[in-house]
Design a protein around this motif. Structure first.
Motif, PDB file in Angstrom:
ATOM      1  N   HIS A  80       0.823  -1.203   0.000  1.00  0.00           N
ATOM      2  CA  HIS A  80       0.000   0.000   0.000  1.00  0.00           C
ATOM      3  C   HIS A  80       0.865   1.264   0.000  1.00  0.00           C
ATOM      4  CE1 HIS A  80      -3.226  -2.694   1.998  1.00  0.00           C
ATOM      5  NE2 HIS A  80      -3.444  -2.622   0.709  1.00  0.00           N
ATOM      6  N   LYS A  81       0.232   2.390  -0.321  1.00  0.00           N
ATOM      7  CA  LYS A  81       0.912   3.681  -0.263  1.00  0.00           C
ATOM      8  C   LYS A  81       1.558   3.857   1.123  1.00  0.00           C
ATOM      9  CE  LYS A  81      -2.709   5.676  -3.216  1.00  0.00           C
ATOM     10  NZ  LYS A  81      -3.820   6.648  -3.272  1.00  0.00           N
ATOM     11  N   PRO A  82       2.800   4.354   1.207  1.00  0.00           N
ATOM     12  CA  PRO A  82       3.561   5.123   0.214  1.00  0.00           C
ATOM     13  C   PRO A  82       4.260   4.316  -0.882  1.00  0.00           C
ATOM     14  CG  PRO A  82       4.837   4.927   2.215  1.00  0.00           C
ATOM     15  CD  PRO A  82       3.481   4.326   2.512  1.00  0.00           C
ATOM     16  N   ASP A  83       4.080   2.995  -0.871  1.00  0.00           N
ATOM     17  CA  ASP A  83       4.614   2.215  -1.991  1.00  0.00           C
ATOM     18  C   ASP A  83       3.888   2.648  -3.273  1.00  0.00           C
ATOM     19  OD1 ASP A  83       4.625  -0.264  -3.873  1.00  0.00           O
ATOM     20  OD2 ASP A  83       6.146  -0.726  -2.366  1.00  0.00           O
TER      21      ASP A  83
ATOM     22  N   LYS B 293       2.509   6.502 -19.824  1.00  0.00           N
ATOM     23  CA  LYS B 293       3.716   6.764 -19.055  1.00  0.00           C
ATOM     24  C   LYS B 293       3.402   7.779 -17.960  1.00  0.00           C
ATOM     25  CE  LYS B 293       6.745   5.874 -22.999  1.00  0.00           C
ATOM     26  NZ  LYS B 293       7.778   6.440 -23.921  1.00  0.00           N
ATOM     27  N   ALA B 294       4.253   7.833 -16.957  1.00  0.00           N
ATOM     28  CA  ALA B 294       3.996   8.704 -15.809  1.00  0.00           C
ATOM     29  C   ALA B 294       3.867  10.171 -16.197  1.00  0.00           C
ATOM     30  CB  ALA B 294       5.101   8.532 -14.766  1.00  0.00           C
ATOM     31  N   ASP B 295       4.626  10.621 -17.209  1.00  0.00           N
ATOM     32  CA  ASP B 295       4.561  12.035 -17.574  1.00  0.00           C
ATOM     33  C   ASP B 295       3.331  12.388 -18.408  1.00  0.00           C
ATOM     34  OD1 ASP B 295       5.324  10.826 -19.924  1.00  0.00           O
ATOM     35  OD2 ASP B 295       7.133  12.020 -20.224  1.00  0.00           O
ATOM     36  N   GLN B 296       2.467  11.397 -18.651  1.00  0.00           N
ATOM     37  CA  GLN B 296       1.219  11.639 -19.377  1.00  0.00           C
ATOM     38  C   GLN B 296       0.015  11.767 -18.437  1.00  0.00           C
ATOM     39  OE1 GLN B 296       2.009   8.069 -21.977  1.00  0.00           O
ATOM     40  NE2 GLN B 296       1.235   9.441 -23.574  1.00  0.00           N
ATOM     41  N   ALA B 297       0.276  11.717 -17.129  1.00  0.00           N
ATOM     42  CA  ALA B 297      -0.826  11.767 -16.159  1.00  0.00           C
ATOM     43  C   ALA B 297      -0.450  12.635 -14.971  1.00  0.00           C
ATOM     44  CB  ALA B 297      -1.173  10.353 -15.687  1.00  0.00           C
ATOM     45  N   VAL B 298      -1.472  13.065 -14.241  1.00  0.00           N
ATOM     46  CA  VAL B 298      -1.293  13.830 -13.003  1.00  0.00           C
ATOM     47  C   VAL B 298      -2.086  13.132 -11.903  1.00  0.00           C
ATOM     48  CG1 VAL B 298      -1.717  16.022 -11.827  1.00  0.00           C
ATOM     49  CG2 VAL B 298      -0.967  16.014 -14.211  1.00  0.00           C
ATOM     50  N   ALA B 299      -1.477  13.011 -10.738  1.00  0.00           N
ATOM     51  CA  ALA B 299      -2.136  12.387  -9.584  1.00  0.00           C
ATOM     52  C   ALA B 299      -2.697  13.457  -8.662  1.00  0.00           C
ATOM     53  CB  ALA B 299      -1.146  11.517  -8.821  1.00  0.00           C
ATOM     54  N   PHE B 300      -3.754  13.087  -7.942  1.00  0.00           N
ATOM     55  CA  PHE B 300      -4.389  13.970  -6.963  1.00  0.00           C
ATOM     56  C   PHE B 300      -4.495  13.213  -5.650  1.00  0.00           C
ATOM     57  CE2 PHE B 300      -5.529  15.438 -11.095  1.00  0.00           C
ATOM     58  CZ  PHE B 300      -5.628  16.818 -10.989  1.00  0.00           C
ATOM     59  N   GLU B 301      -3.964  13.807  -4.582  1.00  0.00           N
ATOM     60  CA  GLU B 301      -3.867  13.123  -3.291  1.00  0.00           C
ATOM     61  C   GLU B 301      -4.255  14.044  -2.137  1.00  0.00           C
ATOM     62  OE1 GLU B 301      -3.253  10.264  -1.952  1.00  0.00           O
ATOM     63  OE2 GLU B 301      -2.642   9.015  -3.646  1.00  0.00           O
ATOM     64  N   ASP B 302      -4.603  13.423  -0.995  1.00  0.00           N
ATOM     65  CA  ASP B 302      -4.922  14.208   0.201  1.00  0.00           C
ATOM     66  C   ASP B 302      -3.991  13.901   1.364  1.00  0.00           C
ATOM     67  OD1 ASP B 302      -6.900  12.569   2.539  1.00  0.00           O
ATOM     68  OD2 ASP B 302      -6.198  11.571   0.718  1.00  0.00           O
ATOM     69  N   SER B 303      -3.112  12.907   1.235  1.00  0.00           N
ATOM     70  CA  SER B 303      -2.235  12.519   2.342  1.00  0.00           C
ATOM     71  C   SER B 303      -0.770  12.592   1.925  1.00  0.00           C
ATOM     72  CB  SER B 303      -2.546  11.093   2.807  1.00  0.00           C
ATOM     73  OG  SER B 303      -2.179  10.163   1.791  1.00  0.00           O
ATOM     74  N   PRO B 304       0.133  12.838   2.869  1.00  0.00           N
ATOM     75  CA  PRO B 304       1.563  12.859   2.525  1.00  0.00           C
ATOM     76  C   PRO B 304       2.058  11.534   1.965  1.00  0.00           C
ATOM     77  CG  PRO B 304       1.192  13.928   4.638  1.00  0.00           C
ATOM     78  CD  PRO B 304      -0.106  13.266   4.267  1.00  0.00           C
TER      79      PRO B 304
ATOM     80  N   GLY C   5       0.328   9.400   0.305  1.00  0.00           N
ATOM     81  CA  GLY C   5      -0.195   9.286  -1.049  1.00  0.00           C
ATOM     82  C   GLY C   5       0.630  10.088  -2.039  1.00  0.00           C
ATOM     83  N   VAL C   6       1.030  11.300  -1.630  1.00  0.00           N
ATOM     84  CA  VAL C   6       1.901  12.119  -2.482  1.00  0.00           C
ATOM     85  C   VAL C   6       3.218  11.382  -2.733  1.00  0.00           C
ATOM     86  CG1 VAL C   6       3.180  14.283  -2.672  1.00  0.00           C
ATOM     87  CG2 VAL C   6       0.859  14.287  -1.710  1.00  0.00           C
ATOM     88  N   THR C   7       3.770  10.778  -1.685  1.00  0.00           N
ATOM     89  CA  THR C   7       5.017  10.027  -1.837  1.00  0.00           C
ATOM     90  C   THR C   7       4.857   8.904  -2.854  1.00  0.00           C
ATOM     91  OG1 THR C   7       5.718  10.515   0.430  1.00  0.00           O
ATOM     92  CG2 THR C   7       6.717   8.599  -0.633  1.00  0.00           C
ATOM     93  N   ALA C   8       3.747   8.183  -2.784  1.00  0.00           N
ATOM     94  CA  ALA C   8       3.501   7.086  -3.728  1.00  0.00           C
ATOM     95  C   ALA C   8       3.445   7.599  -5.154  1.00  0.00           C
ATOM     96  CB  ALA C   8       2.193   6.375  -3.364  1.00  0.00           C
ATOM     97  N   ALA C   9       2.716   8.693  -5.364  1.00  0.00           N
ATOM     98  CA  ALA C   9       2.578   9.243  -6.709  1.00  0.00           C
ATOM     99  C   ALA C   9       3.908   9.743  -7.251  1.00  0.00           C
ATOM    100  CB  ALA C   9       1.554  10.373  -6.697  1.00  0.00           C
ATOM    101  N   ARG C  10       4.645  10.483  -6.421  1.00  0.00           N
ATOM    102  CA  ARG C  10       5.925  11.041  -6.874  1.00  0.00           C
ATOM    103  C   ARG C  10       6.932   9.921  -7.137  1.00  0.00           C
ATOM    104  NH1 ARG C  10       6.993  14.116  -9.174  1.00  0.00           N
ATOM    105  NH2 ARG C  10       8.597  15.438  -8.242  1.00  0.00           N
TER     106      ARG C  10
ATOM    107  N   HIS D  78       6.534  17.991  -0.768  1.00  0.00           N
ATOM    108  CA  HIS D  78       6.968  17.211  -1.933  1.00  0.00           C
ATOM    109  C   HIS D  78       5.908  17.154  -3.039  1.00  0.00           C
ATOM    110  CE1 HIS D  78       4.779  14.675   0.790  1.00  0.00           C
ATOM    111  NE2 HIS D  78       5.042  13.536   0.193  1.00  0.00           N
ATOM    112  N   ALA D  79       4.733  17.740  -2.816  1.00  0.00           N
ATOM    113  CA  ALA D  79       3.729  17.831  -3.876  1.00  0.00           C
ATOM    114  C   ALA D  79       4.105  18.944  -4.847  1.00  0.00           C
ATOM    115  CB  ALA D  79       2.353  18.090  -3.277  1.00  0.00           C
ATOM    116  N   ASP D  80       3.691  18.827  -6.095  1.00  0.00           N
ATOM    117  CA  ASP D  80       3.982  19.862  -7.087  1.00  0.00           C
ATOM    118  C   ASP D  80       3.068  21.064  -6.913  1.00  0.00           C
ATOM    119  OD1 ASP D  80       6.026  18.434  -8.724  1.00  0.00           O
ATOM    120  OD2 ASP D  80       4.376  17.029  -9.006  1.00  0.00           O
TER     121      ASP D  80
END
Length: 220
Positions: A141-144, A158-169, A171-176, A197-199
């Motif tokens: 599970h996240k942060p994995d 690919k990762a640069d073709q999408a954007v993630a939306f998160e509410d937890s630190p 979750g942000v770590t997992a996405a990044r 660490h979120a954009d």
């Protein structure tokens, strides 16, 4: 590379299920004449930690604690609260705008698919999402980042073709870690300082139209 898809966390982001979760545990402790110690209630990882919470309640109640009855009572209460729970403020507008922009939509959640699917179906929003990637489909599970890797694989992007939306630190770590740009809307239970660490960090989806958010995210 142009953004083609948006990948949303579910609990706390698409719907404020975390507040109802906390409320259900407060309520259950009060059935025993006790008050829940909320310190550290929300773990720094995704997945179900209910057994740890029941163990803490059992220690507080003592030998008379009936785990099965406690669980049934708490879940019935939570279901009654969930009956009126909809999408978080501003999210429906974002999803509508995403459709107008021709963007693909996905969910990446540490919760099981049955939970995510049932809640989105109840509000009539399930069909908005092309794919669901959930915690019962991955080994960690996240942060994995596993659930984000799964979402990207299902989307064939690919990762640069999408954007993630998160509410937890975490979750942000997992996405990044998965290589995604990430927009954070901090939940009510975590200091904003933990989202460095979120954009992009926003107070709510209701404060900014989606196209402006994506323009900001595209700078990274």
């Amino acid at each position: 590379m142009a953004i083609e898809a948006l990948i949303f966390d579910f609990d706390g982001l698409l719907m404020d299920t975390e507040s109802t979760l906390l409320d259900s545990w407060r309520w259950e402790w009060r059935q025993h004449g006790l008050e829940l110690d909320e310190t550290g209630f929300f773990a720094d990882h995704g997945g179900d930690v209910s057994e740890l919470r029941y163990a803490a309640l059992a220690r507080a109640v003592g030998v008379r604690f009936d785990r099965a009855a406690s669980h049934a009572r708490r879940m019935a209460y939570r279901e009654s609260v969930h009956a009126g729970l909809g999408l978080s403020p501003g999210i429906a507008s974002w999803l509508n705008e995403a459709a107008r922009l021709g963007l693909r939509l996905a969910v990446a959640s540490s919760s099981p698919a049955s939970w995510v699917r049932a809640n989105l179906a109840r509000t009539g929003d399930l069909t908005r999402f092309e794919i669901l990637a959930c915690g019962d489909e991955v080994a960690a599970h996240k942060p994995d980042p596993a659930v984000y890797h799964l979402a990207l694989a299902k989307l064939d992007l690919k990762a640069d073709q999408a954007v993630a939306f998160e509410d937890s630190p975490h979750g942000v770590t997992a996405a990044r870690t998965a290589g995604l740009r990430c927009v954070a809307i901090p939940n009510l239970f975590t200091p904003e300082s933990r989202y460095a660490h979120a954009d992009v960090v926003l107070p709510s989806a209701a404060t900014t139209i989606l196209s402006e958010v994506l323009a900001r995210a595209a700078r990274f």
